[in-house]
Design a protein around this motif. Structure first.
Motif, PDB file in Angstrom:
ATOM      1  N   TRP A   1       0.829  -1.207   0.000  1.00 24.58           N
ATOM      2  CA  TRP A   1       0.000   0.000   0.000  1.00 24.58           C
ATOM      3  C   TRP A   1       0.866   1.260   0.000  1.00 24.58           C
ATOM      4  O   TRP A   1       0.526   2.259  -0.635  1.00 24.58           O
ATOM      5  N   GLU A   2       2.002   1.189   0.685  1.00 21.44           N
ATOM      6  CA  GLU A   2       2.924   2.331   0.674  1.00 21.44           C
ATOM      7  C   GLU A   2       3.482   2.545  -0.732  1.00 21.44           C
ATOM      8  O   GLU A   2       3.611   3.680  -1.194  1.00 21.44           O
ATOM      9  N   CYS A   3       3.770   1.443  -1.408  1.00 21.36           N
ATOM     10  CA  CYS A   3       4.250   1.510  -2.786  1.00 21.36           C
ATOM     11  C   CYS A   3       3.206   2.160  -3.694  1.00 21.36           C
ATOM     12  O   CYS A   3       3.498   3.104  -4.435  1.00 21.36           O
ATOM     13  N   LEU A   4       1.972   1.661  -3.623  1.00 21.42           N
ATOM     14  CA  LEU A   4       0.907   2.171  -4.492  1.00 21.42           C
ATOM     15  C   LEU A   4       0.539   3.618  -4.151  1.00 21.42           C
ATOM     16  O   LEU A   4       0.265   4.424  -5.049  1.00 21.42           O
ATOM     17  N   GLU A   5       0.548   3.951  -2.873  1.00 20.56           N
ATOM     18  CA  GLU A   5       0.241   5.319  -2.471  1.00 20.56           C
ATOM     19  C   GLU A   5       1.274   6.291  -3.028  1.00 20.56           C
ATOM     20  O   GLU A   5       0.938   7.403  -3.450  1.00 20.56           O
ATOM     21  N   SER A   6       2.533   5.880  -3.045  1.00 23.40           N
ATOM     22  CA  SER A   6       3.584   6.762  -3.557  1.00 23.40           C
ATOM     23  C   SER A   6       3.408   7.015  -5.051  1.00 23.40           C
ATOM     24  O   SER A   6       3.807   8.074  -5.559  1.00 23.40           O
ATOM     25  N   ILE A   7       2.788   6.078  -5.746  1.00 23.24           N
ATOM     26  CA  ILE A   7       2.541   6.248  -7.186  1.00 23.24           C
ATOM     27  C   ILE A   7       1.307   7.118  -7.404  1.00 23.24           C
ATOM     28  O   ILE A   7       1.244   7.903  -8.351  1.00 23.24           O
ATOM     29  N   GLN A   8       0.334   7.011  -6.518  1.00 23.75           N
ATOM     30  CA  GLN A   8      -0.896   7.781  -6.646  1.00 23.75           C
ATOM     31  C   GLN A   8      -0.668   9.285  -6.441  1.00 23.75           C
ATOM     32  O   GLN A   8      -1.458  10.103  -6.913  1.00 23.75           O
TER      33      GLN A   8
ATOM     34  N   CYS B   1      14.695  13.034  -6.942  1.00 23.53           N
ATOM     35  CA  CYS B   1      14.053  11.932  -7.678  1.00 23.53           C
ATOM     36  C   CYS B   1      14.578  10.634  -7.087  1.00 23.53           C
ATOM     37  O   CYS B   1      15.649  10.160  -7.447  1.00 23.53           O
ATOM     38  N   VAL B   2      13.805  10.032  -6.177  1.00 31.03           N
ATOM     39  CA  VAL B   2      14.329   8.937  -5.351  1.00 31.03           C
ATOM     40  C   VAL B   2      13.541   7.642  -5.515  1.00 31.03           C
ATOM     41  O   VAL B   2      12.307   7.635  -5.506  1.00 31.03           O
ATOM     42  N   TYR B   3      14.293   6.555  -5.632  1.00 27.96           N
ATOM     43  CA  TYR B   3      13.730   5.209  -5.537  1.00 27.96           C
ATOM     44  C   TYR B   3      14.110   4.692  -4.153  1.00 27.96           C
ATOM     45  O   TYR B   3      15.298   4.511  -3.844  1.00 27.96           O
ATOM     46  N   TYR B   4      13.107   4.491  -3.287  1.00 23.80           N
ATOM     47  CA  TYR B   4      13.357   4.014  -1.926  1.00 23.80           C
ATOM     48  C   TYR B   4      13.331   2.486  -1.917  1.00 23.80           C
ATOM     49  O   TYR B   4      12.306   1.871  -2.222  1.00 23.80           O
ATOM     50  N   ARG B   5      14.449   1.894  -1.558  1.00 23.17           N
ATOM     51  CA  ARG B   5      14.602   0.437  -1.620  1.00 23.17           C
ATOM     52  C   ARG B   5      14.563  -0.168  -0.222  1.00 23.17           C
ATOM     53  O   ARG B   5      15.389   0.143   0.640  1.00 23.17           O
ATOM     54  N   ARG B   6      13.600  -1.044  -0.005  1.00 24.61           N
ATOM     55  CA  ARG B   6      13.406  -1.667   1.306  1.00 24.61           C
ATOM     56  C   ARG B   6      14.266  -2.928   1.415  1.00 24.61           C
ATOM     57  O   ARG B   6      14.193  -3.824   0.565  1.00 24.61           O
ATOM     58  N   ASN B   7      15.071  -3.010   2.443  1.00 28.73           N
ATOM     59  CA  ASN B   7      15.885  -4.201   2.691  1.00 28.73           C
ATOM     60  C   ASN B   7      15.166  -5.110   3.673  1.00 28.73           C
ATOM     61  O   ASN B   7      14.931  -4.730   4.819  1.00 28.73           O
ATOM     62  N   ARG B   8      14.804  -6.299   3.200  1.00 22.66           N
ATOM     63  CA  ARG B   8      14.098  -7.279   4.040  1.00 22.66           C
ATOM     64  C   ARG B   8      14.896  -8.570   4.083  1.00 22.66           C
ATOM     65  O   ARG B   8      15.319  -9.083   3.059  1.00 22.66           O
ATOM     66  N   ASP B   9      15.076  -9.145   5.268  1.00 27.76           N
ATOM     67  CA  ASP B   9      15.824 -10.389   5.410  1.00 27.76           C
ATOM     68  C   ASP B   9      15.162 -11.527   4.653  1.00 27.76           C
ATOM     69  O   ASP B   9      15.828 -12.430   4.161  1.00 27.76           O
TER      70      ASP B   9
ATOM     71  N   PHE C   1      10.046  -0.243 -13.723  1.00 28.98           N
ATOM     72  CA  PHE C   1       9.749  -1.365 -12.832  1.00 28.98           C
ATOM     73  C   PHE C   1       9.928  -0.921 -11.389  1.00 28.98           C
ATOM     74  O   PHE C   1      10.905  -0.264 -11.042  1.00 28.98           O
ATOM     75  N   ILE C   2       8.967  -1.297 -10.553  1.00 29.99           N
ATOM     76  CA  ILE C   2       9.052  -1.013  -9.121  1.00 29.99           C
ATOM     77  C   ILE C   2       8.722  -2.299  -8.372  1.00 29.99           C
ATOM     78  O   ILE C   2       7.708  -2.942  -8.655  1.00 29.99           O
ATOM     79  N   ASP C   3       9.578  -2.683  -7.441  1.00 31.81           N
ATOM     80  CA  ASP C   3       9.281  -3.851  -6.610  1.00 31.81           C
ATOM     81  C   ASP C   3       8.199  -3.480  -5.605  1.00 31.81           C
ATOM     82  O   ASP C   3       8.136  -2.342  -5.128  1.00 31.81           O
ATOM     83  N   ASP C   4       7.352  -4.439  -5.253  1.00 35.91           N
ATOM     84  CA  ASP C   4       6.169  -4.120  -4.448  1.00 35.91           C
ATOM     85  C   ASP C   4       6.478  -3.702  -3.019  1.00 35.91           C
ATOM     86  O   ASP C   4       5.606  -3.168  -2.319  1.00 35.91           O
ATOM     87  N   ASP C   5       7.714  -3.914  -2.551  1.00 37.30           N
ATOM     88  CA  ASP C   5       8.067  -3.476  -1.205  1.00 37.30           C
ATOM     89  C   ASP C   5       8.876  -2.183  -1.199  1.00 37.30           C
ATOM     90  O   ASP C   5       9.319  -1.721  -0.157  1.00 37.30           O
ATOM     91  N   ASP C   6       9.047  -1.590  -2.382  1.00 41.13           N
ATOM     92  CA  ASP C   6       9.742  -0.312  -2.497  1.00 41.13           C
ATOM     93  C   ASP C   6       8.734   0.797  -2.783  1.00 41.13           C
ATOM     94  O   ASP C   6       7.559   0.531  -3.023  1.00 41.13           O
ATOM     95  N   TYR C   7       9.189   2.033  -2.785  1.00 40.52           N
ATOM     96  CA  TYR C   7       8.311   3.131  -3.168  1.00 40.52           C
ATOM     97  C   TYR C   7       9.129   4.268  -3.768  1.00 40.52           C
ATOM     98  O   TYR C   7      10.385   4.219  -3.757  1.00 40.52           O
ATOM     99  N   ILE C   8       8.470   5.291  -4.318  1.00 43.14           N
ATOM    100  CA  ILE C   8       9.163   6.344  -5.053  1.00 43.14           C
ATOM    101  C   ILE C   8       8.763   7.728  -4.547  1.00 43.14           C
ATOM    102  O   ILE C   8       7.707   7.894  -3.943  1.00 43.14           O
ATOM    103  N   SER C   9       9.606   8.714  -4.814  1.00 44.88           N
ATOM    104  CA  SER C   9       9.330  10.100  -4.417  1.00 44.88           C
ATOM    105  C   SER C   9       8.275  10.695  -5.346  1.00 44.88           C
ATOM    106  O   SER C   9       8.074  10.215  -6.472  1.00 44.88           O
ATOM    107  N   PRO C  10       7.589  11.765  -4.934  1.00 43.32           N
ATOM    108  CA  PRO C  10       6.487  12.327  -5.722  1.00 43.32           C
ATOM    109  C   PRO C  10       6.853  12.785  -7.135  1.00 43.32           C
ATOM    110  O   PRO C  10       6.030  12.730  -8.035  1.00 43.32           O
TER     111      PRO C  10
END
Length: 276
Positions: free
Chosen positions: A20-27, A207-215, A93-102
């Motif tokens: 949802w954070e990913c999709l919200e950042s695109i919206q 212009c940022v691609y926020y990359r989430r690091n998950r174990d 391409f955006i991974d579903d656990d990442d998000y982007i700047s406005p």
């Protein structure tokens, strides 16, 4: 089929709340929503994920978000479905656990219109603590920012992943991700299309691609030594196959760097240090 500016492709497997954070950042992009589309591919799973996504879409009736579903698992198959259904002049391409700047889409598109492949700033953060972490793409971006023309070799870190950039549909053509590979498919795909990428340019730091690091993410999964070595060898074979098909247009130094990367990975595997 009407062409739009950008198609945003998001593969997703058993997504959690981070989607949802990913999709919200695109919206909330500064680019008008009618100028881009979002294609979310739910792969290898159905409920309760499908209903949750449909609920999100119903609450955000912009009309530019579409969900596709396939029982076939795998990020490569999902991304390929997205490419096949995309209407954009460019793809991202955006991974579903990442998000982007406005301003992400608009800034990248403004650069790409000049025939240049743009890359974004990248900020990695820990999924649990939220703290920023060191990332090789972040370091690469620091060296590229403010350069007028960036070569493939200078940006080879960005050329190992499909995210943090937009790609011309013409550059991709008929090339697709190879579902045979579970690891290394990103780099192989980017190498395939590299014969149509000559110049890159870094967007502004905002212009940022926020990359989430998950174990638990696939990129951090450990695999048996023999499987790792077999994968490395097959990747080297495929890199060579593609290079020989178009020697004149592929960058020989980039090709060699891909082989060297696989050899280094094989060395780690032999020593028992299974790393990405």
């Amino acid at each position: 089929m009407e062409t739009i500016k950008i198609s945003v492709i998001i593969p997703s497997y058993k997504p959690q709340n981070y989607l949802w954070e990913c999709l919200e950042s695109i919206q909330v992009q500064t680019m008008p929503q009618e100028e881009f589309e979002v294609i979310l591919i739910l792969n290898g799973c159905r409920e309760p994920y499908s209903k949750a996504i449909e609920s999100f879409i119903s609450k955000h009736p912009a009309g530019n978000l579409t969900m596709l579903q396939t029982d076939i698992p795998g990020v490569s198959n999902a991304r390929n479905m997205g490419i096949d259904n995309a209407r954009g002049e460019f793809l991202t391409f955006i991974d579903d656990d990442d998000y982007i700047s406005p301003t992400y889409l608009q800034e990248l598109y403004n650069i790409a219109k000049d025939g240049i492949t743009p890359v974004s700033n990248v900020i990695a953060f820990n999924h649990v603590t939220g703290q920023y972490e060191t990332n090789y793409l972040t370091e690469c971006y620091k060296h590229l920012y403010n350069k007028d023309k960036i070569t493939i070799m200078q940006a080879r870190s960005f050329m190992s992943v499909p995210v943090a950039k937009i790609l011309s549909t013409n550059a991709i053509g008929i090339r697709r991700f190879d579902p045979e590979f579970k690891v290394g498919e990103d780099g192989l795909f980017m190498f395939q299309i590299s014969n149509r990428i000559k110049i890159l340019k870094a967007a502004s730091p905002s212009c940022v691609y926020y990359r989430r690091n998950r174990d638990g993410s696939a990129i951090n999964s450990l695999r048996p030594r023999g499987q790792r070595l077999k994968n490395n060898f097959k990747l080297m074979t495929n890199y060579t196959k593609y290079y020989l098909q178009d020697i004149r247009h592929y960058n020989i130094f980039f090709y060699i760097s891909r082989l060297v990367a696989e050899m280094i990975s094989m060395t780690f595997a032999v020593r028992g240090k299974i790393q990405q």
